[in-house]
Design a protein around this motif. Structure first.
Motif, PDB file in Angstrom:
ATOM      1  N   LEU A  98     -14.428 -29.820 -43.210  1.00  0.00           N
ATOM      2  CA  LEU A  98     -15.197 -29.125 -42.197  1.00  0.00           C
ATOM      3  C   LEU A  98     -14.282 -28.166 -41.439  1.00  0.00           C
ATOM      4  N   HIS A  99     -14.719 -26.916 -41.332  1.00  0.00           N
ATOM      5  CA  HIS A  99     -13.976 -25.877 -40.616  1.00  0.00           C
ATOM      6  C   HIS A  99     -14.943 -24.752 -40.302  1.00  0.00           C
ATOM      7  N   VAL A 100     -14.465 -23.694 -39.672  1.00  0.00           N
ATOM      8  CA  VAL A 100     -15.377 -22.624 -39.238  1.00  0.00           C
ATOM      9  C   VAL A 100     -16.079 -21.947 -40.405  1.00  0.00           C
ATOM     10  N   PHE A 101     -15.538 -22.036 -41.606  1.00  0.00           N
ATOM     11  CA  PHE A 101     -16.161 -21.420 -42.775  1.00  0.00           C
ATOM     12  C   PHE A 101     -17.049 -22.402 -43.550  1.00  0.00           C
ATOM     13  N   LEU A 102     -17.015 -23.681 -43.174  1.00  0.00           N
ATOM     14  CA  LEU A 102     -17.853 -24.735 -43.763  1.00  0.00           C
ATOM     15  C   LEU A 102     -18.266 -25.666 -42.623  1.00  0.00           C
ATOM     16  N   GLN A 103     -19.307 -25.283 -41.908  1.00  0.00           N
ATOM     17  CA  GLN A 103     -19.667 -25.957 -40.665  1.00  0.00           C
ATOM     18  C   GLN A 103     -20.589 -27.165 -40.843  1.00  0.00           C
ATOM     19  N   LEU A 122     -17.878 -17.598 -33.684  1.00  0.00           N
ATOM     20  CA  LEU A 122     -17.362 -18.493 -34.723  1.00  0.00           C
ATOM     21  C   LEU A 122     -18.495 -19.093 -35.552  1.00  0.00           C
ATOM     22  N   LYS A 123     -19.632 -19.326 -34.938  1.00  0.00           N
ATOM     23  CA  LYS A 123     -20.782 -19.864 -35.686  1.00  0.00           C
ATOM     24  C   LYS A 123     -21.182 -18.912 -36.813  1.00  0.00           C
ATOM     25  N   LYS A 124     -21.021 -17.628 -36.600  1.00  0.00           N
ATOM     26  CA  LYS A 124     -21.392 -16.632 -37.606  1.00  0.00           C
ATOM     27  C   LYS A 124     -20.451 -16.628 -38.816  1.00  0.00           C
ATOM     28  N   LEU A 125     -19.346 -17.351 -38.738  1.00  0.00           N
ATOM     29  CA  LEU A 125     -18.384 -17.391 -39.857  1.00  0.00           C
ATOM     30  C   LEU A 125     -18.793 -18.374 -40.950  1.00  0.00           C
ATOM     31  N   GLU A 126     -19.819 -19.185 -40.694  1.00  0.00           N
ATOM     32  CA  GLU A 126     -20.296 -20.142 -41.711  1.00  0.00           C
ATOM     33  C   GLU A 126     -20.615 -19.415 -42.998  1.00  0.00           C
TER      34      GLU A 126
END
Length: 194
Positions: free
Chosen positions: A76-81, A168-172
């Motif tokens: 889990l990270h900003v690119f896999l939320q 950051l949510k938009k980085l998913e």
């Protein structure tokens, strides 16, 4: 059980604070989880949990588990939320531990994260880790470099504001740097994480 006993011997202790079932192996889920429950019932593990379990795996557990996992450790990270999994775990009192919270440094040139880091006078990695903390996650960054380990701890004296969190949510992008427990054919054995 043999693997657990060997691990305790190597650690020179008679119990573990947390014992995780590493990944969901279709034909071994029930027996493996029952073994962890036995270990916990015997007082040899304070808490038991799982790693890489999906909502489906956790729902299936409700049909055979005496005790639901205390924790689910997932990439889990900003690119896999994984918002659906986070919501499910929250609703079922399962803590979530984020492994690979820095996405294995694969995407370390994102201008949004760079801008937020500059705004707060922090490193790129600190912004990624702080995002996890703001989500209420247990964070498990990995490093062997003493300076980076120290830097990873320096995330508790600042917060991300609402604007930062929205950006950051938009980085998913459902970007996995490890394996996908729903599609990976390597799930052919069980290993234990202590």
């Amino acid at each position: 059980m043999k693997s657990f006993d060997e691990s305790l011997t190597k650690m020179q202790t008679d119990y573990a604070d947390l014992l995780l079932l590493h990944w969901p192996v279709k034909d071994k889920l029930r027996d493996s989880w029952r073994t962890l429950e036995e270990i916990q019932e015997a007082g040899r593990a304070r808490s038991i949990g799982v790693s890489n379990y999906t909502i489906k795996n956790l729902e299936d557990m409700k049909t055979y588990a005496k005790v639901m996992p205390a924790i689910n450790q997932v990439e889990l990270h900003v690119f896999l939320q994984q918002p659906e999994l986070l919501k499910y775990c929250s609703e079922n009192n399962i803590a979530v531990e984020a492994y690979s919270p820095l996405a294995h440094f694969v995407s370390f040139e994102n201008p949004i994260i760079e801008a937020i880091a500059a705004k707060h006078g922090r490193t790129y990695a600190q912004i990624m880790l702080r995002w996890c903390v703001e989500q209420g996650l247990i964070v498990l960054p990995k490093s062997i470099t003493p300076e980076r380990i120290a830097s990873n701890f320096e995330i508790f004296d600042f917060s991300l504001d609402e604007k930062d969190m929205k950006a950051l949510k938009k980085l998913e992008r459902n970007f996995r740097t490890c394996w996908d427990p729903e599609t990976d054919p390597r799930a052919d054995g069980v290993s234990l994480n202590i």
